[in-house]
Design an enzyme around this catalytic site. Sequence first.
Site, mmCIF file in Angstrom:
data_model
loop_
_atom_site.group_PDB
_atom_site.id
_atom_site.type_symbol
_atom_site.label_atom_id
_atom_site.label_comp_id
_atom_site.label_asym_id
_atom_site.label_seq_id
_atom_site.Cartn_x
_atom_site.Cartn_y
_atom_site.Cartn_z
ATOM 1 N N ARG A 1 11.641 -0.430 -8.489
ATOM 2 C CA ARG A 1 12.883 -0.878 -7.850
ATOM 3 C C ARG A 1 14.090 -0.738 -8.774
ATOM 4 O O ARG A 1 15.195 -0.478 -8.310
ATOM 5 C CB ARG A 1 12.740 -2.323 -7.383
ATOM 6 N N LYS A 17 -0.638 -7.623 9.128
ATOM 7 C CA LYS A 17 0.372 -8.474 9.791
ATOM 8 C C LYS A 17 0.512 -8.025 11.243
ATOM 9 O O LYS A 17 1.495 -7.381 11.616
ATOM 10 C CB LYS A 17 1.709 -8.337 9.072
ATOM 11 N N GLY A 46 5.344 -2.701 2.396
ATOM 12 C CA GLY A 46 5.071 -2.921 0.983
ATOM 13 C C GLY A 46 3.693 -2.442 0.555
ATOM 14 O O GLY A 46 3.562 -1.739 -0.458
ATOM 15 N N GLY A 58 9.656 -5.757 5.121
ATOM 16 C CA GLY A 58 10.127 -6.423 6.339
ATOM 17 C C GLY A 58 11.378 -5.768 6.903
ATOM 18 O O GLY A 58 11.523 -5.617 8.122
#
Length: 400
Positions: free
Chosen positions: A36, A197, A357, A380
Amino acid sequence: MAKKTIRDIDIDGKRVLVRADFNVPLRDGKVADDTRIRAALPTIQYLLDHNAKVVLMSHLGRPKGEPKDELKMDPVAETLAERLGKRVKMLDQTVGPEVKRTVEEMAPGDVILLENTRFDPGEKKKDPEFSKQLAALADVFVNDAFGTAHRAHASTVGVAEYVPAVAGFLMERELQMLGDTMNNPKEPLAAILGGAKIIDKIGVLKVLIEKAEYVLIGGGMANTFLQAQGIDVQNSLVDEEALDAAREILAHEAERQSKREEKEPQLYLPVDVVVADEFAPDAEAQVVPADEIPEGWRILDIGPETVQRFRAPLRRSKTIFWNGPMGVFEFDRFAKGTREVAGILAGLRAVTVVGGGDSAAAVAEMGLTKKMTHVSTGGGASLEFVEGKELPGVAAIEDK
Ligand code: ADP
Ligand code: MG
């Protein structure tokens, strides 16, 4: 792109406040993975090359609105200085008179990093006072934190209410790549969905069913569909809440095929799976047909025949969006489905976009990130974007 970027404004000699996504994993007080940080470098370098005073900020972890020693930004400053090849002055506060004074004394080409934005209880509440204090440090606000764009916080949205806001290069690329995939893809478009999820992804799945020529389902998501077809998946992960939606999608597919006499299916589910006798890296594993799960076992990966069947629609596609691993790839024994699908994508000429992710981590672990057209840095945020929701962090950036 419809949003203003750092190319569209004058930054010469200006104080530029950049919201980056430096929410990196730490180990023993050091940055464990600097992906990142590296992703933010093009924006920072551009600002430096154009003579700006660069004030950086980010959240790190979940300090719950108060300072936590182990979540201070110092390790980020250290790694950032190394990657930039330049001094990065680390402040021990996010806002306040001392921060203000330091920023006032900056010269063009200086870089400072503010302390963790989530040390302040005003961050998540988008408190106007905190937002104003941040804005007071800036002539221009640059949002380059796509991964947090789905959150309306002080450092992503609040600050933009008081100073002009533009996108950084990372934000720009994410919006362009995900935007093209969803709104203007080279067709046919294929979507691969997996992961754990499940209920969170049903909205995404419904959108993709509308837009994509092919929808391939693996991972925990597939178990829910198998169960919805009346198969007893035994101890597999299933999301009961998502069963109705899965039934609807299956009915839609059945209707579609009967009505239009389509030779080709749109929806691809596993025909075989790898089952385990327990959820463990050294569990016993065997490949079985998807409708014959042995009593007391659980599905932890898609099988070889399934990978084989996924191949044809993927080869025919010009754009492929992938979210969610095909199995429990953290366990070597159940990583094959994910690895093979990643391998197929890496070998295609199609535009390949990976969001999520864990999916991104799986691709990185295999060293295939560079073989994909785009691996989103937002988990997300990328899902909400694909679902067609307006991201508050993006909405706060000025239109061109
Ligand atoms: P992403 O972060 O890419 O959006 P998710 O967070 O939805 O993906 O899911 C990732 C997780 O899904 C991984 O930890 C993986 O182990 C798990 N997973 C994949 N397939 C299965 C399965 N069949 N049973 C249980 N967990 C699974
Ligand atoms: Mg995940």
